[in-house]
Motif scaffolding. Structure first.
Motif, PDB file in Angstrom:
ATOM      1  N   PRO A  66       0.587  -1.380  -0.028  1.00  0.00           N
ATOM      2  CA  PRO A  66       0.425  -0.149  -0.664  1.00  0.00           C
ATOM      3  C   PRO A  66       1.025   1.501   0.232  1.00  0.00           C
ATOM      4  CG  PRO A  66      -1.031  -1.891   1.924  1.00  0.00           C
ATOM      5  CD  PRO A  66       0.722  -2.078   1.383  1.00  0.00           C
ATOM      6  N   PHE A  67       0.750   2.264  -0.974  1.00  0.00           N
ATOM      7  CA  PHE A  67       1.130   3.379  -0.899  1.00  0.00           C
ATOM      8  C   PHE A  67       0.875   4.420   0.178  1.00  0.00           C
ATOM      9  CE2 PHE A  67       0.905   7.354  -3.180  1.00  0.00           C
ATOM     10  CZ  PHE A  67       2.176   8.272  -2.326  1.00  0.00           C
ATOM     11  N   ARG A  68       1.840   4.783   1.208  1.00  0.00           N
ATOM     12  CA  ARG A  68       1.432   5.677   2.390  1.00  0.00           C
ATOM     13  C   ARG A  68       2.673   7.474   1.810  1.00  0.00           C
ATOM     14  NH1 ARG A  68       0.785   0.499   4.555  1.00  0.00           N
ATOM     15  NH2 ARG A  68      -0.925   0.140   5.434  1.00  0.00           N
ATOM     16  N   GLY A 102       8.450   6.735  -5.031  1.00  0.00           N
ATOM     17  CA  GLY A 102       7.504   6.494  -4.645  1.00  0.00           C
ATOM     18  C   GLY A 102       6.504   7.015  -4.830  1.00  0.00           C
ATOM     19  N   MET A 103       6.689   7.543  -6.325  1.00  0.00           N
ATOM     20  CA  MET A 103       5.736   8.213  -7.348  1.00  0.00           C
ATOM     21  C   MET A 103       4.599   7.523  -8.285  1.00  0.00           C
ATOM     22  SD  MET A 103       7.447  12.173  -8.270  1.00  0.00           S
ATOM     23  CE  MET A 103       8.815  11.145  -9.167  1.00  0.00           C
ATOM     24  N   GLY A 108      -2.711   4.380  -8.325  1.00  0.00           N
ATOM     25  CA  GLY A 108      -3.292   2.854  -7.838  1.00  0.00           C
ATOM     26  C   GLY A 108      -3.604   2.631  -6.140  1.00  0.00           C
ATOM     27  N   ASP A 109      -2.197   3.686  -5.631  1.00  0.00           N
ATOM     28  CA  ASP A 109      -2.470   3.834  -4.407  1.00  0.00           C
ATOM     29  C   ASP A 109      -1.774   2.062  -3.640  1.00  0.00           C
ATOM     30  OD1 ASP A 109      -3.387   5.984  -3.594  1.00  0.00           O
ATOM     31  OD2 ASP A 109      -5.873   4.768  -3.845  1.00  0.00           O
TER      32      ASP A 109
END
Length: 255
Positions: A66-68, A102-103, A108-109
């Protein structure tokens, strides 16, 4: 031991808990704070999380996580890569101080690649939800972020050209010229630097075998373009390398 081009970084205590002030960072002119007023930089300071120290070969994040956070590289080097269904890895880039990781996950998270430290490195964690809130308050920050994203798109397009249309010699020249310009922007020597990635990684990124990379290094040495001592490389004729990268100077293909 550090090289002359990469001074030793002091080792702070309890690095996981330390906060970092953007104004005090030597990379702030390359990172998100570029061009911000002092008051706006202070706002950014308030949302940045911890500094995170990683050792060589440690993973910063993995594909499908998951993207945080975004991660601003404070010092050190990273590689990003994807693994296909057959378990084969393809390196998508090499990142260094002043660049963001991280970009790829914003749309899409979830992260679309793995990011791994090539050496002992440190990043600043930037919670993306809080950064989005700050964009509404600091238009200059949003404009700079858009520039960074545009540069990332251009970089990916250049990689596609690199792998699709260029001969091996031109690919390798582009790679060296790119590293040279990035080190110059960080105040390091543009003609003498360490290759922080392995020859195998370079070959994977450029679509070449490790044997081809070794032959290219040997060939460039014989042509008087570079000097090589283990991982240290000296660009003896940067102008010729730039001409090869641009395709305006040709050399006969490798056997």
């Amino acid at each position: 031991m550090s090289s002359p081009d990469f001074p030793a970084i002091e080792q702070p205590l309890n690095v996981q808990a330390l906060k970092v002030k953007c104004s005090a960072c030597s990379m702030h002119q390359l990172c998100l704070p570029m061009g911000l007023e002092d008051a706006d930089m202070e706002r950014l300071d308030q949302i940045i999380g911890r500094r995170r120290r990683l050792v060589r070969d440690e993973r910063l994040y993995a594909m499908d996580e998951p993207f945080r956070n975004l991660y601003a590289v404070r010092f050190g080097h990273f590689k990003t890569y994807q693994v296909n269904a057959a378990g084969e890895s393809q390196i998508t880039g090499f990142q260094m101080a002043g660049e963001l990781l991280g970009m790829d996950a914003i749309s899409g998270d979830r992260h679309h690649c793995d990011a791994v430290a090539l050496e002992d490195s440190e990043v600043c964690e930037i919670p993306f939800a809080r950064l989005e809130e700050l964009f509404g308050q600091v238009p200059a920050l949003l404009r700079h972020f858009h520039r960074i994203m545009s540069q990332e798109i251009t970089r990916e397009q250049n990689v596609m050209l690199l792998l699709g249309n260029m001969r091996a010699e031109q690919r390798f020249a582009v790679f060296l010229v790119n590293l040279s310009s990035r080190y110059a922007a960080r105040g390091y020597s543009p003609t003498r630097f360490q290759l922080r990635m392995s020859r195998e990684d370079i070959g994977n990124y450029l679509g070449l075998t490790i044997e081809s990379v070794s032959r290219l290094l040997s060939r460039f040495k014989k042509m008087g373009l570079v000097q090589v001592d283990k991982r240290e490389i000296v660009l003896l004729e940067p102008a010729r390398l730039k001409a090869m990268a641009a395709g305006t100077e040709q050399c006969s293909p490798m056997a």
